[in-house]
Motif scaffolding. Structure first.
Motif, PDB file in Angstrom:
ATOM      1  N   ASN A   1      23.552  34.623  38.565  1.00  0.00           N
ATOM      2  CA  ASN A   1      23.750  35.264  40.267  1.00  0.00           C
ATOM      3  C   ASN A   1      22.049  34.554  41.154  1.00  0.00           C
ATOM      4  O   ASN A   1      22.638  34.500  42.514  1.00  0.00           O
TER       5      ASN A   1
ATOM      6  N   SER B   1      23.358  31.448  41.935  1.00  0.00           N
ATOM      7  CA  SER B   1      25.200  31.346  42.936  1.00  0.00           C
ATOM      8  C   SER B   1      24.697  32.111  44.431  1.00  0.00           C
ATOM      9  O   SER B   1      25.133  31.908  45.239  1.00  0.00           O
ATOM     10  N   ARG B   2      23.262  33.368  44.320  1.00  0.00           N
ATOM     11  CA  ARG B   2      23.200  34.021  45.413  1.00  0.00           C
ATOM     12  C   ARG B   2      22.487  33.122  46.110  1.00  0.00           C
ATOM     13  O   ARG B   2      22.032  34.062  47.573  1.00  0.00           O
TER      14      ARG B   2
ATOM     15  N   ALA C   1      31.861  31.230  34.084  1.00  0.00           N
ATOM     16  CA  ALA C   1      32.377  31.694  35.639  1.00  0.00           C
ATOM     17  C   ALA C   1      33.027  30.434  36.317  1.00  0.00           C
ATOM     18  O   ALA C   1      33.834  31.021  37.913  1.00  0.00           O
ATOM     19  N   THR C   2      32.319  29.314  36.419  1.00  0.00           N
ATOM     20  CA  THR C   2      33.472  28.279  36.562  1.00  0.00           C
ATOM     21  C   THR C   2      35.137  28.167  37.015  1.00  0.00           C
ATOM     22  O   THR C   2      35.052  28.167  38.255  1.00  0.00           O
TER      23      THR C   2
ATOM     24  N   THR D   1      37.052  30.611  36.726  1.00  0.00           N
ATOM     25  CA  THR D   1      37.399  31.999  36.589  1.00  0.00           C
ATOM     26  C   THR D   1      37.485  32.226  38.189  1.00  0.00           C
ATOM     27  O   THR D   1      36.217  31.912  39.099  1.00  0.00           O
ATOM     28  N   HIS D   2      38.761  32.166  38.663  1.00  0.00           N
ATOM     29  CA  HIS D   2      39.375  32.407  39.650  1.00  0.00           C
ATOM     30  C   HIS D   2      39.047  33.736  40.624  1.00  0.00           C
ATOM     31  O   HIS D   2      38.546  34.409  40.441  1.00  0.00           O
ATOM     32  N   THR D   3      39.047  34.008  41.859  1.00  0.00           N
ATOM     33  CA  THR D   3      38.296  35.138  42.821  1.00  0.00           C
ATOM     34  C   THR D   3      39.363  36.091  42.578  1.00  0.00           C
ATOM     35  O   THR D   3      40.410  36.088  42.705  1.00  0.00           O
ATOM     36  N   GLY D   4      38.932  37.336  42.203  1.00  0.00           N
ATOM     37  CA  GLY D   4      39.301  38.403  41.787  1.00  0.00           C
ATOM     38  C   GLY D   4      40.065  38.665  40.442  1.00  0.00           C
ATOM     39  O   GLY D   4      40.593  39.559  40.358  1.00  0.00           O
ATOM     40  N   HIS D   5      39.859  37.131  39.519  1.00  0.00           N
ATOM     41  CA  HIS D   5      39.852  37.704  38.269  1.00  0.00           C
ATOM     42  C   HIS D   5      38.804  38.094  37.395  1.00  0.00           C
ATOM     43  O   HIS D   5      37.976  37.761  37.754  1.00  0.00           O
TER      44      HIS D   5
END
Length: 494
Positions: free
Chosen positions: A233, A236-237, A433-434, A436-440
């Motif tokens: 994280n 990414s953040r 993680a790459t 993994t779709h948003t919201g999944h």
């Protein structure tokens, strides 16, 4: 051939006779201690969810019960390796095991979460004992038995996770997280008593001084490397912060290397590490470690993914732990077979072949994972490859290492392995993680295939590195050099 070196007590000296008569029990004791410290350090893996619910913390916070053990182990390993090269090796081993026992007690006592983390950090210190067990075996066991014992110590230090995982997961389901950590307290106490009864004193004439400033600089660099490897994280953040910390880690490690080169009492003999054989072996360990731990992570995570994701088997923590049984069993079998194979091929060639086997495990996982039996086969192939790779690694390094530097040389290799494993875990998490779709919550199935292809690439690099090392070795290399401490034939010209 006696395997005697200048540091050994002269033949016929009365004080060596008791040690010679007890060597039949020494090898099992060394293997047991190495297995225990590896299994206890890995206890955080199956208990992360239980810790989160018991202590009412997030899963990211609970993950630190594993991370902090790896961090303390990586920091303690080179220090213990240097202390183990000196005259107080027995005291170092006993003191370290005492710290592990105290840490195990802290994990069982009804303390807050901070107390659990302190206990886990103390347990992780025990990871530094593996190299010391090899030093004891090399000093006090006959050549042939010493070779086999060193290989198995290297193997059990890896498969220990597979041994402890199912049992601790079952204990956690039955009696809670405290019961699982109670198992760790019991086995570490037994390991301490075993060491008290079995570990002999180091040969006379040894000396070791710890470069404290160098140790602190190395600790800071390793902490940042392992911390950044486990904080996806952050990358990414807060990319700027992550880059600054990475630059600081590189700077600290460069400063440490420069100080070690100037020091008369280095923590790690950096000049020896630069030897082509040692450097190539550490590169192979680093890249291979990334691949090996990546596949282990992929298989266990895939097995626990619920059916609602469109794939996976939804296994409980305990049943998922049983998936590691083929890994441990075949890893141990490979470790037992490795000394016999070494009579036919050189250690670097065995490293290359082992990397190819692990790559085969990746290929199986990438192409066949529709049922649990296929996962078990892939895990077994991984275990066999990791077992033979781990058994061959000490022979490559110790063939050009004096007996007195066994613990220090192998401790550096284990630091490299720890960093490689951490990056392997981080790599797996990043690729998934790459995918993994948003919201999944779970990644797509093809993300596992992509991660497997990354692993195949890593094992290809490992195999090529080991093959290059095998070609550099002159013919007639002495296969017993790993235990006698004599340099291999033809190496003096380098």
């Amino acid at each position: 051939m006696t395997g005697r070196t200048p540091g050994d007590t002269p033949e016929g000296a009365p004080e060596r006779a008791p040690e010679r008569s007890d060597t039949r029990l020494l090898a099992p004791a060394l293997l047991f201690i190495a297995l225990v410290v590896a299994a206890v350090a890995s206890l955080g893996t199956p208990l992360i969810t239980s810790v989160a619910t018991t202590f009412h913390v997030s899963l990211d916070s609970a993950q630190w019960t594993l991370t902090v053990a790896l961090l303390s182990g990586a920091v303690a390993t080179p220090v213990l390796g240097r202390l183990g090269a000196g005259p107080h090796r027995r005291a170092t081993i006993l003191t370290t095991l005492a710290i592990v026992v105290v840490g195990s007690a802290l994990t069982v006592l009804p303390l807050p979460f901070a107390g659990l983390l302190i206990g886990r950090a103390a347990q992780g210190v025990g990871l530094g004992l593996t190299a010391l067990m090899m030093g004891v075996a090399r000093d006090h066991l006959p050549e042939e038995r010493g070779t086999a014992t060193i290989a198995l110590i290297s193997v059990v230090s890896i498969i220990g996770a597979g041994v402890g995982y199912p049992l601790t997961a079952l204990l956690a389901e039955i009696g809670g997280v405290r019961a699982a950590y109670g198992f760790g307290l019991f086995v570490t106490a037994v390991a301490f008593l075993t060491a008290w009864r079995s570990i002999p004193a180091a040969p006379e004439g040894r000396s070791a001084h710890v470069n404290v400033p160098g140790a602190l600089v190395l600790a800071g660099g390793l902490f940042l490397v392992l911390f950044l490897a486990g904080q996806r994280n952050l990358w990414s953040r807060h990319l700027t912060v992550a880059v600054i910390l990475a630059a600081a880690a590189v700077l600290l490690l460069c400063v440490w290397t420069a100080s070690e080169l100037r020091s008369k009492t280095p923590l790690v003999d950096v000049r020896a590490v630069r030897h082509p054989a040692v450097a190539s072996a550490n590169i192979a360990m680093f890249v291979g470690g990334i691949g090996m731990y990546l596949l282990l992570t992929l298989i266990t995570r895939y097995a626990q993914t619920p059916h609602s994701a469109g794939y996976g088997f939804g296994l409980t923590t305990f049943v998922a732990g049983l998936v590691l049984v083929p890994f441990s069993v075949l890893g141990f079998v490979a470790g037992k077979l490795a000394p016999r194979v070494r009579t036919l091929i050189d250690a670097p060639a065995l490293l290359a072949g082992s990397a190819v086997i692990v790559g085969g495990g990746f290929l199986l996982f990438a192409t066949a994972r529709s049922n649990l039996a296929e996962l078990l086969v892939a895990m077994g192939v991984l275990g066999f490859g990791v077992g033979s790779f781990s058994a061959a690694m000490p022979s490559v390094i110790l063939a050009v290492t004096p007996k007195s530097e066994t613990s220090s040389a192998m401790s550096f290799n284990y630091v490299v392995r720890s960093v490689g494993y951490s990056l392997g875990s981080a790599t797996g998490g990043l690729v998934l993680a790459t995918g993994t779709h948003t919201g999944h919550l779970f990644p797509d199935d093809h993300a596992y295939t992509t991660a497997a292809l990354v692993g195949i690439a890593a094992m290809t690099v490992t195999a090529l590195t080991a093959t290059a090392l095998a070609r550099r070795r002159p013919p007639g290399t002495d296969p017993t050099a790993a235990t006698t401490g004599a340099p291999s034939q033809g190496r003096s010209s380098r």
